[in-house]
Motif scaffolding. Structure first.
Motif, PDB file in Angstrom:
ATOM      1  N   GLY A   1       0.803  -1.235   0.000  1.00  0.00           N
ATOM      2  CA  GLY A   1       0.000   0.000   0.000  1.00  0.00           C
ATOM      3  C   GLY A   1       0.822   1.264   0.000  1.00  0.00           C
ATOM      4  O   GLY A   1       0.371   2.309  -0.471  1.00  0.00           O
TER       5      GLY A   1
ATOM      6  N   TYR B   1       5.297   2.661  -4.439  1.00  0.00           N
ATOM      7  CA  TYR B   1       5.077   2.956  -5.852  1.00  0.00           C
ATOM      8  C   TYR B   1       5.360   1.667  -6.625  1.00  0.00           C
ATOM      9  O   TYR B   1       6.125   0.811  -6.150  1.00  0.00           O
TER      10      TYR B   1
ATOM     11  N   TYR C   1      -5.616   1.454  -2.816  1.00  0.00           N
ATOM     12  CA  TYR C   1      -4.376   1.909  -3.453  1.00  0.00           C
ATOM     13  C   TYR C   1      -4.670   2.485  -4.850  1.00  0.00           C
ATOM     14  O   TYR C   1      -5.373   1.856  -5.647  1.00  0.00           O
TER      15      TYR C   1
ATOM     16  N   ASN D   1      -2.853   2.950  -7.686  1.00  0.00           N
ATOM     17  CA  ASN D   1      -2.368   2.313  -8.927  1.00  0.00           C
ATOM     18  C   ASN D   1      -2.471   0.792  -8.848  1.00  0.00           C
ATOM     19  O   ASN D   1      -1.515   0.074  -9.155  1.00  0.00           O
TER      20      ASN D   1
ATOM     21  N   GLY E   1       0.379  11.767   3.216  1.00  0.00           N
ATOM     22  CA  GLY E   1       1.709  11.281   3.592  1.00  0.00           C
ATOM     23  C   GLY E   1       1.995  11.264   5.086  1.00  0.00           C
ATOM     24  O   GLY E   1       3.146  11.173   5.495  1.00  0.00           O
TER      25      GLY E   1
ATOM     26  N   LYS F   1       3.632   7.902   6.345  1.00  0.00           N
ATOM     27  CA  LYS F   1       5.070   7.843   6.026  1.00  0.00           C
ATOM     28  C   LYS F   1       5.867   8.687   7.034  1.00  0.00           C
ATOM     29  O   LYS F   1       6.883   8.239   7.571  1.00  0.00           O
TER      30      LYS F   1
HETATM   31  P1  NDP Z   1      -1.757   9.194   1.705  1.00  0.00           P
HETATM   32  O1  NDP Z   1      -2.643   9.581   0.565  1.00  0.00           O
HETATM   33  O2  NDP Z   1      -1.693  10.042   2.916  1.00  0.00           O
HETATM   34  O3  NDP Z   1      -0.248   9.136   1.145  1.00  0.00           O
HETATM   35  C1  NDP Z   1       0.113   8.320   0.102  1.00  0.00           C
HETATM   36  C2  NDP Z   1       1.443   7.719   0.514  1.00  0.00           C
HETATM   37  O4  NDP Z   1       1.680   6.543  -0.193  1.00  0.00           O
HETATM   38  C3  NDP Z   1       2.581   8.686   0.286  1.00  0.00           C
HETATM   39  O5  NDP Z   1       3.438   8.654   1.388  1.00  0.00           O
HETATM   40  C4  NDP Z   1       3.263   8.125  -0.959  1.00  0.00           C
HETATM   41  O6  NDP Z   1       4.651   8.172  -0.906  1.00  0.00           O
HETATM   42  C5  NDP Z   1       2.872   6.646  -0.949  1.00  0.00           C
HETATM   43  N1  NDP Z   1       2.548   6.080  -2.274  1.00  0.00           N
HETATM   44  C6  NDP Z   1       2.952   4.870  -2.690  1.00  0.00           C
HETATM   45  N2  NDP Z   1       2.494   4.622  -3.902  1.00  0.00           N
HETATM   46  C7  NDP Z   1       1.748   5.690  -4.281  1.00  0.00           C
HETATM   47  C8  NDP Z   1       1.001   6.010  -5.446  1.00  0.00           C
HETATM   48  N3  NDP Z   1       0.932   5.192  -6.477  1.00  0.00           N
HETATM   49  N4  NDP Z   1       0.372   7.203  -5.489  1.00  0.00           N
HETATM   50  C9  NDP Z   1       0.423   8.044  -4.461  1.00  0.00           C
HETATM   51  N5  NDP Z   1       1.106   7.789  -3.327  1.00  0.00           N
HETATM   52  C10 NDP Z   1       1.763   6.609  -3.233  1.00  0.00           C
HETATM   53  O7  NDP Z   1      -2.123   7.701   2.050  1.00  0.00           O
HETATM   54  P2  NDP Z   1      -1.729   6.756   3.282  1.00  0.00           P
HETATM   55  O8  NDP Z   1      -0.284   6.913   3.580  1.00  0.00           O
HETATM   56  O9  NDP Z   1      -2.686   6.937   4.394  1.00  0.00           O
HETATM   57  O10 NDP Z   1      -2.035   5.353   2.623  1.00  0.00           O
HETATM   58  C11 NDP Z   1      -1.326   4.911   1.494  1.00  0.00           C
HETATM   59  C12 NDP Z   1      -1.898   3.564   1.048  1.00  0.00           C
HETATM   60  O11 NDP Z   1      -1.744   2.601   2.060  1.00  0.00           O
HETATM   61  C13 NDP Z   1      -3.352   3.556   0.679  1.00  0.00           C
HETATM   62  O12 NDP Z   1      -3.494   2.728  -0.450  1.00  0.00           O
HETATM   63  C14 NDP Z   1      -4.017   2.943   1.882  1.00  0.00           C
HETATM   64  O13 NDP Z   1      -5.186   2.288   1.565  1.00  0.00           O
HETATM   65  C15 NDP Z   1      -2.977   1.977   2.334  1.00  0.00           C
HETATM   66  N6  NDP Z   1      -3.020   1.675   3.762  1.00  0.00           N
HETATM   67  C16 NDP Z   1      -2.890   0.373   4.156  1.00  0.00           C
HETATM   68  C17 NDP Z   1      -2.859   0.032   5.469  1.00  0.00           C
HETATM   69  C18 NDP Z   1      -2.654  -1.380   5.883  1.00  0.00           C
HETATM   70  O14 NDP Z   1      -2.690  -1.633   7.072  1.00  0.00           O
HETATM   71  N7  NDP Z   1      -2.421  -2.330   4.989  1.00  0.00           N
HETATM   72  C19 NDP Z   1      -3.022   1.025   6.517  1.00  0.00           C
HETATM   73  C20 NDP Z   1      -3.135   2.374   6.022  1.00  0.00           C
HETATM   74  C21 NDP Z   1      -3.127   2.664   4.681  1.00  0.00           C
HETATM   75  P3  NDP Z   1       5.477   9.534  -1.142  1.00  0.00           P
HETATM   76  O15 NDP Z   1       5.241  10.366   0.101  1.00  0.00           O
HETATM   77  O16 NDP Z   1       6.884   9.026  -1.226  1.00  0.00           O
HETATM   78  O17 NDP Z   1       4.961  10.171  -2.391  1.00  0.00           O
END
Ligand code: NDP
Ligand code: NDP
Length: 315
Positions: free
Chosen positions: A44, A47, A74, A76, A261, A264
């Motif tokens: 999740g 990238y 997610y 993508n 973010g 992260k």
């Molecule tokens: P946000 O929208 O706050 O941030 C997106 C984060 O994911 C950023 O830190 C970004 O990295 C990273 N990222 C990785 N791939 C992509 C992409 N293709 N497009 C955009 N951002 C991407 O979301 P969250 O951090 O809250 O959640 C991210 C994902 O994780 C979601 O898909 C969510 O459903 C999943 N999730 C899963 C959990 C689990 O327990 N399995 C718990 C919480 C969330 P960068 O800062 O480097 O751009």
């Protein structure tokens, strides 16, 4: 031990390390798989190119089966699915979405599909969608969670009563004693998250690992139910959310407060004040950092000791 879960995944112990964003990269997943449990890469937070890299590194670090967790929120997801199929990842755990969307497509490529649910109604939906097993995750769990607040102790027997496919219990499990309790309720596997965050091989920032070890009973809360419900460690960011609730913040205002973010920032970059720190209630029980091997060995010996202690007990 041999049961439907060990046979389904071709593993020695039905101990599954949860897919956790920013904490479970290839190092943790391969270390757990090398112990005889099942390691999961949490995709999740990756990238597409990062996932590709982690799958390759995981394959190089273990010859045992491992899985990828695919949260359906997610953005993508199609690219992740293509990567998983291209690398012939044997097992996928889908979560946070409709299991009807991808199950048959993944299975048609020979992939075993498990879906994570937080309620009986979602468990029925997952079984209807044809998944091979489900993870039934109680309210105690960290990160994304159900809205119904059903605890593991209540959820597992309710699901067991109506579902015939194998059940993996999750939420509040960090010891072999808890695994035994869940087995008594009908689970055949155990998915463990928080314990594997406070693990040498987890990719969580050391500040976050230390915060998990320092956490006490009552230090987490399930919040942001209007957005995606999530269990967090209470910190400055949590206080900000609480204040917003006290001021009757709208859904849009909460979304703006959360921003982008934050997970992260907290879990990977170690900002304990303003980051999102996703962890389960059982963090209150953890008081040390261990290797994946030490964790799995303790779980197995605690399970066996607890079983032997109660084996001759009857009312
Ligand atoms: P946000 O929208 O706050 O941030 C997106 C984060 O994911 C950023 O830190 C970004 O990295 C990273 N990222 C990785 N791939 C992509 C992409 N293709 N497009 C955009 N951002 C991407 O979301 P969250 O951090 O809250 O959640 C991210 C994902 O994780 C979601 O898909 C969510 O459903 C999943 N999730 C899963 C959990 C689990 O327990 N399995 C718990 C919480 C969330 P960068 O800062 O480097 O751009
Ligand atoms: P490597 O040892 O190959 O690389 C570690 C990389 O991670 C370095 O480039 C380092 O950047 C970066 N990094 C380390 N700590 C942080 C941090 N706190 N915040 C931001 N970046 C950090 O590690 P892996 O083989 O384990 O990882 C390969 C790739 O996967 C990296 O790009 C890594 O960031 C990413 N990853 C993503 C995870 C996720 O859940 N999305 C989990 C684990 C890794 P620098 O050299 O500039 O310090």
């Amino acid at each position: 031990m041999k049961n439907r879960i060990t046979e389904l995944f071709n593993i020695e112990y039905p101990i599954i390390q949860a897919g956790m964003i920013w904490c479970s990269g290839w190092k943790l997943a391969s270390a757990v798989s090398n112990t005889g449990g099942l390691g999961i890469i949490g995709s999740g937070s990756m990238y597409p190119q990062v996932l590709d890299e982690h799958i390759l590194k995981c394959k190089n670090a273990t010859s045992n089966p491992f899985a990828v967790n695919l949260p359906m929120l997610y953005p993508n997801i199609e690219e992740h699915i293509e990567t998983i199929i291209r690398h012939k990842v044997p097992i996928v755990f889908t979560s946070a979405g409709n299991p009807k969307l991808y199950t048959s497509r993944l299975q048609s490529k020979g992939i075993t599909v498990v879906h994570v649910v937080s309620s009986l109604s979602f468990a029925k939906k997952a079984q209807e969608a044809g998944v091979d097993a489900i993870v039934a995750e109680g309210f105690e769990a960290g990160g994304h969670n159900g809205r119904d607040e059903t605890t593991t102790l209540c959820l597992i027997p309710m699901v067991k009563k109506e579902i015939s496919i194998p059940i993996i219990a999750a939420g509040g499990i960090a010891t072999g004693q808890a695994m035994l309790a869940c087995m008594a309720l009908g689970a055949e596997g155990f998915q463990i998250g928080s314990r594997f965050v406070a693990c040498n091989e987890s990719s969580a920032h050391t500040n976050f690992k230390q915060a998990v070890i320092n956490a006490k009973e009552g230090d987490t809360e399930l919040t942001l139910k209007e957005l995606t419900p999530v269990r967090l460690l209470k910190n400055n960011f949590h206080q900000t959310i609480k204040a917003a609730y006290n001021n009757n913040a709208s859904k849009e205002e909460l979304q703006n407060l959360l921003g982008r973010g934050r997970a992260k920032k907290g879990m990977f970059e170690g900002d304990l004040d303003d980051g999102e720190l996703e962890i389960g209630q059982i963090a209150g029980l953890l008081d040390n950092l261990k290797s994946a091997e030490e964790i799995v060995k303790s779980l197995v010996s605690e399970f066996n000791d607890a079983k032997n202690q109660i084996i001759n007990t009857s009312f």
